[in-house]
Enzyme design. Sequence first.
Site, PDB file in Angstrom:
ATOM      1  CG  ASP A  52      41.554  43.728  31.120  1.00 29.22           C
ATOM      2  OD1 ASP A  52      41.229  42.677  31.687  1.00 29.22           O
ATOM      3  OD2 ASP A  52      41.983  44.717  31.732  1.00 29.22           O
ATOM      4  CG  ASP A 140      39.363  40.748  37.356  1.00 30.71           C
ATOM      5  OD1 ASP A 140      39.701  41.154  36.225  1.00 30.71           O
ATOM      6  OD2 ASP A 140      39.870  41.169  38.410  1.00 30.71           O
ATOM      7  CB  ILE A 142      43.237  40.043  32.605  1.00 30.23           C
ATOM      8  CG1 ILE A 142      43.026  39.491  31.204  1.00 30.23           C
ATOM      9  CG2 ILE A 142      44.686  39.763  33.048  1.00 30.23           C
ATOM     10  CD1 ILE A 142      44.002  40.037  30.173  1.00 30.23           C
ATOM     11  CG  ASP A 143      42.347  38.853  39.756  1.00 23.16           C
ATOM     12  OD1 ASP A 143      42.469  40.054  40.055  1.00 23.16           O
ATOM     13  OD2 ASP A 143      42.422  37.940  40.584  1.00 23.16           O
ATOM     14  CB  THR A 145      46.719  44.066  35.005  1.00 27.54           C
ATOM     15  OG1 THR A 145      45.296  43.968  34.971  1.00 27.54           O
ATOM     16  CG2 THR A 145      47.194  44.699  33.724  1.00 27.54           C
ATOM     17  CG  HIS A 239      48.305  45.379  44.348  1.00 18.33           C
ATOM     18  ND1 HIS A 239      48.335  44.437  43.338  1.00 18.33           N
ATOM     19  CD2 HIS A 239      48.231  46.588  43.737  1.00 18.33           C
ATOM     20  CE1 HIS A 239      48.292  45.059  42.166  1.00 18.33           C
ATOM     21  NE2 HIS A 239      48.227  46.352  42.388  1.00 18.33           N
ATOM     22  CB  SER A 263      45.815  36.818  39.781  1.00 17.85           C
ATOM     23  OG  SER A 263      46.212  35.460  39.794  1.00 17.85           O
ATOM     24  CE  LYS A 266      47.031  37.081  46.300  1.00 14.20           C
ATOM     25  NZ  LYS A 266      47.326  37.706  44.993  1.00 14.20           N
ATOM     26  NE  ARG A 280      42.561  42.394  47.782  1.00 14.04           N
ATOM     27  CZ  ARG A 280      43.117  42.672  46.607  1.00 14.04           C
ATOM     28  NH1 ARG A 280      44.078  41.901  46.143  1.00 14.04           N
ATOM     29  NH2 ARG A 280      42.725  43.703  45.887  1.00 14.04           N
ATOM     30  CG  ASP A 292      39.553  42.511  42.332  1.00 15.46           C
ATOM     31  OD1 ASP A 292      39.925  42.071  41.226  1.00 15.46           O
ATOM     32  OD2 ASP A 292      39.562  43.723  42.616  1.00 15.46           O
TER      33      ASP A 292
END
Length: 358
Positions: A52, A140, A142-143, A145, A239, A263, A266, A280, A292
């Site tokens: 990260d 971001d 590392i979107d 994780t 999520h 992540s 998508k 989402r 994000d």
Amino acid sequence: MSQAAGNPYAAELAAAKKAVTLAARLCQAVQKDILQSGVQSKADQSPVTVADYGSQILVSLVLKMEAPASSSFSMVAEEDSEELRKEGAEEILENITELVNETIVDDGTYSIYFSKEGILSAIDDGKSEGGPSGRHWVLDPIDGTKGFLRGDQYAIALALLDEGKVVLGVLACPNLSLGSIGNLNGGSSGDQVGALFSATIGCGAEVESLQGSPAQKISVCSIDNPVEASFFESYEGAHSLRDLTGSIAEKLGVQAPPVRIDSQAKYGALARGDGAIYLRFPHKGYREKIWDHAAGSIVVTEAGGLVTDASGNDLDFSKGRFLDLDTGIIATNKQLMPSLLKAVQDAIKEQNQAASPL
């Protein structure tokens, strides 16, 4: 036609693509080590934490070296150096410093060596609050994780805000196939893996290989019958309100099961037509961060799609580090959006009625 032709942000786009590609190399090396050692958590000493920070440092470095300097450098990013400055963090700081320097040497573009203090300073390049004026990079590092830890999908997601509007976005998706995804975690059999999506306002969206290949224009699917549509949602149940997304899909008439991947991969998959809808709906009280969605949303809109909140409002990235929006985020093509919005609002109304006391 390449995005570079007639693109007012061509230099920034080139810098952004170079930045996330270098960061992806670091992340791929760490993910390989994680999968070999069996690490499965984001504890303070874990390799994913190193990745990260390392990803963020490399993106900051490349942007400062390569992107045109319109004014002082500003980046809104997920990480800062506070935890690394605490007693007991020496080992992880040492690991980050070593990994970043190794990646730079292996790449060979820059003759730079980071000290530990230089590492801390580079991480804090991402402490900007963003806002409606000036230029701000949004990252971001590392979107996704949990996908990263599992060996599944993750993304290095970088966007540029100019006067409060997203004007550029790139998504490095090291584990996403270049061919259309064919199963429920974003994998595909036999295709080359490692996709780099990019978009600039008014210039369309493209995808190319992370290893380097000619960029190809992409566009969202043209499906106008919900029965033929499939939808993306988060891989992690924590999520997403899956009861709500399931109700939306049912009201819309979607028959295919959801495709669940981690992540902003998508957004990339939606932009090239792998599916028709992205839903989402996080749990109540969750505040969406701009990093994000900034890069992914412009990739979809430049591919001809629409990205809105649950009421059909455009996402507003000018309010600082968080999005101020209604309930959730939806994305689809222009043909399906009216019926999707109706299904969303009907499902939310039904859910609220069920939750309220008589």
